[in-house]
Design a protein around this motif. Structure first.
Motif, PDB file in Angstrom:
ATOM      1  N   GLN A   1       0.855  -1.189   0.000  1.00 32.78           N
ATOM      2  CA  GLN A   1       0.000   0.000   0.000  1.00 32.78           C
ATOM      3  C   GLN A   1       0.894   1.244   0.000  1.00 32.78           C
ATOM      4  O   GLN A   1       1.541   1.556   0.985  1.00 32.78           O
ATOM      5  CB  GLN A   1      -0.915  -0.007   1.223  1.00 32.78           C
ATOM      6  CG  GLN A   1      -1.807   1.217   1.379  1.00 32.78           C
ATOM      7  CD  GLN A   1      -2.723   1.469   0.203  1.00 32.78           C
ATOM      8  OE1 GLN A   1      -2.368   2.252  -0.697  1.00 32.78           O
ATOM      9  NE2 GLN A   1      -3.862   0.809   0.174  1.00 32.78           N
TER      10      GLN A   1
ATOM     11  N   HIS B   1      -3.523   5.680   4.135  1.00 39.13           N
ATOM     12  CA  HIS B   1      -4.352   4.488   4.278  1.00 39.13           C
ATOM     13  C   HIS B   1      -3.956   3.698   5.528  1.00 39.13           C
ATOM     14  O   HIS B   1      -2.796   3.705   5.947  1.00 39.13           O
ATOM     15  CB  HIS B   1      -4.205   3.614   3.034  1.00 39.13           C
ATOM     16  CG  HIS B   1      -5.225   2.521   2.932  1.00 39.13           C
ATOM     17  ND1 HIS B   1      -5.084   1.318   3.581  1.00 39.13           N
ATOM     18  CD2 HIS B   1      -6.395   2.447   2.247  1.00 39.13           C
ATOM     19  CE1 HIS B   1      -6.125   0.550   3.312  1.00 39.13           C
ATOM     20  NE2 HIS B   1      -6.935   1.206   2.511  1.00 39.13           N
TER      21      HIS B   1
ATOM     22  N   ASP C   1      -3.451   0.648   5.943  1.00 42.50           N
ATOM     23  CA  ASP C   1      -2.459  -0.404   5.706  1.00 42.50           C
ATOM     24  C   ASP C   1      -1.073   0.157   5.426  1.00 42.50           C
ATOM     25  O   ASP C   1      -0.127  -0.604   5.211  1.00 42.50           O
ATOM     26  CB  ASP C   1      -2.890  -1.296   4.533  1.00 42.50           C
ATOM     27  CG  ASP C   1      -4.159  -2.081   4.846  1.00 42.50           C
ATOM     28  OD1 ASP C   1      -4.521  -2.153   6.040  1.00 42.50           O
ATOM     29  OD2 ASP C   1      -4.782  -2.608   3.915  1.00 42.50           O
TER      30      ASP C   1
ATOM     31  N   THR D   1       5.968   2.873   4.195  1.00 43.05           N
ATOM     32  CA  THR D   1       5.176   3.645   3.243  1.00 43.05           C
ATOM     33  C   THR D   1       5.491   5.129   3.366  1.00 43.05           C
ATOM     34  O   THR D   1       5.702   5.824   2.363  1.00 43.05           O
ATOM     35  CB  THR D   1       3.671   3.412   3.482  1.00 43.05           C
ATOM     36  OG1 THR D   1       3.388   2.018   3.503  1.00 43.05           O
ATOM     37  CG2 THR D   1       2.833   4.076   2.398  1.00 43.05           C
TER      38      THR D   1
ATOM     39  N   ASN E   1      -8.531   3.620  -1.619  1.00 46.23           N
ATOM     40  CA  ASN E   1      -8.208   2.321  -1.019  1.00 46.23           C
ATOM     41  C   ASN E   1      -7.399   1.409  -1.926  1.00 46.23           C
ATOM     42  O   ASN E   1      -6.603   0.598  -1.441  1.00 46.23           O
ATOM     43  CB  ASN E   1      -9.497   1.593  -0.613  1.00 46.23           C
ATOM     44  CG  ASN E   1     -10.259   2.314   0.477  1.00 46.23           C
ATOM     45  OD1 ASN E   1      -9.681   3.018   1.306  1.00 46.23           O
ATOM     46  ND2 ASN E   1     -11.577   2.157   0.486  1.00 46.23           N
ATOM     47  N   THR E   2      -7.586   1.533  -3.239  1.00 47.13           N
ATOM     48  CA  THR E   2      -7.004   0.529  -4.136  1.00 47.13           C
ATOM     49  C   THR E   2      -6.009   1.057  -5.170  1.00 47.13           C
ATOM     50  O   THR E   2      -5.175   0.292  -5.645  1.00 47.13           O
ATOM     51  CB  THR E   2      -8.120  -0.223  -4.886  1.00 47.13           C
ATOM     52  OG1 THR E   2      -8.811   0.698  -5.762  1.00 47.13           O
ATOM     53  CG2 THR E   2      -9.120  -0.840  -3.916  1.00 47.13           C
TER      54      THR E   2
ATOM     55  N   LEU F   1      -2.294   0.442  -4.524  1.00 48.55           N
ATOM     56  CA  LEU F   1      -1.812  -0.911  -4.267  1.00 48.55           C
ATOM     57  C   LEU F   1      -0.803  -1.313  -5.343  1.00 48.55           C
ATOM     58  O   LEU F   1      -1.135  -1.366  -6.541  1.00 48.55           O
ATOM     59  CB  LEU F   1      -2.986  -1.899  -4.241  1.00 48.55           C
ATOM     60  CG  LEU F   1      -3.860  -1.872  -2.989  1.00 48.55           C
ATOM     61  CD1 LEU F   1      -5.093  -2.736  -3.165  1.00 48.55           C
ATOM     62  CD2 LEU F   1      -3.059  -2.338  -1.773  1.00 48.55           C
TER      63      LEU F   1
END
Length: 549
Positions: free
Chosen positions: A60, A65, A67, A72, A201-202, A205
């Protein structure tokens, strides 16, 4: 905002997250001040690369976020807008490449902060950095839309409005009342194109989205399979040119990273253990830089594990942990000591710190055994307790091959065996860190919290609120949440810290988390590397990291 980091990063391989030097002998380690080899840009040569190991390239890449981890955030700061700098002691200043002014005032009993954006500032896709980025950062982090899986809402949930100022390049942030910690917000920004929960959210990724970034560096390459990330100078940057040609991160296990440093393949490595320090201390041209580390190593108890749902068992496990012995093992060979930590919000070197563990979770093996007796767990023939035909066995994942971690895990296992708990050690690769944490693949877990600013009590809810994404134990209850909210509304920082200490003692009484030690940040670096090392709360311009002439 706090961020998760693996215990191995805390103990062995913390790199560049935090800067007084340590002698290459048996002198006591000093952690006063910072050790970064500070140099002006005029003293640095243009060019060269900086390569370091990293525990995990988090899947992530969105640091906002839930996660997202400390790793990160480390990556994020190399290619995204960083609006705030912090001196080693935690003093705030704003980055004038992105902001020309930050004005804080009290208006009608409410905190109002006005940010004026540098007219040159823009994202790599051409989008101007203006009030809309502030609106989006607030909107997604406020917690009003539960579809956004947010790491922390603390502070952003206290904002009443974010509006356009005299023009698009000015953002006016008005709080609902007096907010004690305005310097902890809008230190980083989220691109306005991250405009839905699905994108939030995605989209990040396994995808860093460099076009949504801005700053002196940008992504050159990212190899998901090898865990190698390369940054290059950003041709769209309007500020001082980055001194480095390339900044490289390589995902590596601990022993492999030590070997790579000894072979000259990487330029800096964390050495905050006896074994790792011993392997580099005799190398020529190497400087070991040391400072107090704004991080806590802790034991987390998974309340979703049926055995641990019983409060008596949790209390027994935590009261059965001999922290003094663990700390002695952790710091063996470093000639370093520290008081046992008593907070997950504050550090002993900060004003207002109190030991909130003492008197709540004291080491008492006798009391621990009595609690397990009371809960119906009977000592079996092999010393492990049994109830209804089930052994009192708890899984502890270990994500490192470093001897310091292995020794710590075995000691932890032996300590809890004394009260009849069988700790089953599960060896996992360090690259599984996010998987273990996000999916809660543990009964007990040794991990750490790393603080990215000095305002620890501002994040009481992030640590302890029911349902908070950082509350990996799964503890919390409505009455505690209400107390935390009451603390957050206190306008004076020192009064808020005092009230927060009382609430944290209530939180520890859930027997879900136990701070173990903080430790020093120790980084071995090639001695010509400047503006890099162990810096306590330091956050500075990445464009000024480089090699001396």
């Amino acid at each position: 905002m706090k961020r998760l980091t693996a215990i191995l990063a805390v103990v062995v391989a913390l790199l560049g997250l935090s800067g007084c030097g340590v002698a290459l002998d048996d002198s006591a380690i000093s952690t006063t001040g910072a050790d970064l080899n500070p140099q002006s840009r005029e003293n640095l040569r243009d060019g060269g690369s900086l390569t370091t190991a990293i525990t995990e390239v988090s899947p992530q890449w969105n640091t906002f976020h839930a996660d997202g981890t400390a790793y990160t955030l480390l990556m994020w700061r190399w290619y995204n807008p960083t609006l705030a700098y912090f001196a080693p002691d935690g003093t705030y200043s704003f980055n004038r490449d992105f902001l020309t002014d930050v004005r804080k005032e009290l208006v009608d009993g409410k905190t109002v902060v006005t940010y004026t954006v540098n007219p040159k500032a823009h994202y790599n896709d051409g989008t101007p950095i203006d009030y809309r980025a502030f609106v989006n950062t607030w909107r997604t982090s406020s917690g009003t839309d539960p579809n956004y899986i947010v790491s922390a809402t603390d502070g952003y949930d206290q904002i009443e409005s974010v509006t356009r100022g005299v023009d698009d390049r000015q953002a006016v942030v008005r709080f609902k009342g007096v907010w004690a910690w305005p310097d902890g917000l809008f230190n980083i920004l989220l691109h306005p194109k991250v405009n839905s929960a699905d994108v939030y959210n995605t989209a990040y990724l396994q995808n860093p989205h460099p076009e949504w970034g801005a700053g002196p560096y940008t992504i050159d390459s990212y190899d998901q399979n090898t865990g190698v990330v390369v940054f290059k100078r950003n041709p769209q940057w309007w500020g001082n040119r980055g001194k480095l040609d390339r900044r490289v991160f390589r995902q590596m296990e601990d022993q492999a990273a030590i070997n790579a440093f000894r072979n000259g393949e990487i330029d800096a490595i964390g050495v905050a253990s006896k074994d790792s320090r011993a392997q580099v201390i005799t190398m020529g041209g190497v400087d070991i830089r040391t400072a107090a580390a704004p991080q806590q190593s802790l034991l987390v108890v998974n309340l979703d594990t049926p055995i641990l749902a019983d409060r008596r068992v949790r209390e027994a496990v935590l009261r059965g942990v001999d922290r003094e012995t663990l700390a002695r093992i952790r710091f063996t060979g470093l000639n370093y000591t520290e008081p046992l930590p008593g907070s997950l919000q504050m550090y002993s070197f900060q004003p207002g710190y109190e030991d909130n563990v003492k008197g709540v979770i004291d080491y008492d093996a006798g009391r621990a055994a009595a609690l397990l007796d009371e809960a119906g767990w009977v000592v079996g023939d092999d010393g492990v307790r049994v109830k209804d035909g089930r052994r009192l066995a708890l899984t502890l994942p270990i994500l490192s091959d470093a001897p310091a971690i292995q020794n710590l895990a075995r000691a932890f296992q032996a300590i809890l065996k004394k009260i009849g708990v069988d700790v089953v050690i599960a060896q996992r690769p360090s690259s599984d860190f996010s998987k273990v944490v996000v999916n809660k693949e543990f009964d007990l877990f040794l991990m750490g919290f790393a603080s990215s600013d000095p305002f620890g009590m501002a994040y009481l809810c992030q640590t302890w609120c029911e349902g908070s994404q950082l509350n990996k134990a799964g503890a919390g209850y409505p009455e505690l949440d209400a107390e935390i909210a009451r603390v957050a509304a206190i306008p004076d920082p020192m009064q808020q810290i005092a009230a927060g200490n009382k609430v944290e003692r209530q939180a520890f009484a859930q027997y879900s988390d136990l701070p173990l030690f903080n430790g020093p940040s120790m980084v071995a670096v090639k001695e010509d590397l400047a503006n890099y090392g162990a810096g306590q709360f330091n956050v500075g311009p990445v464009e000024d990291i480089g090699w001396q002439k």
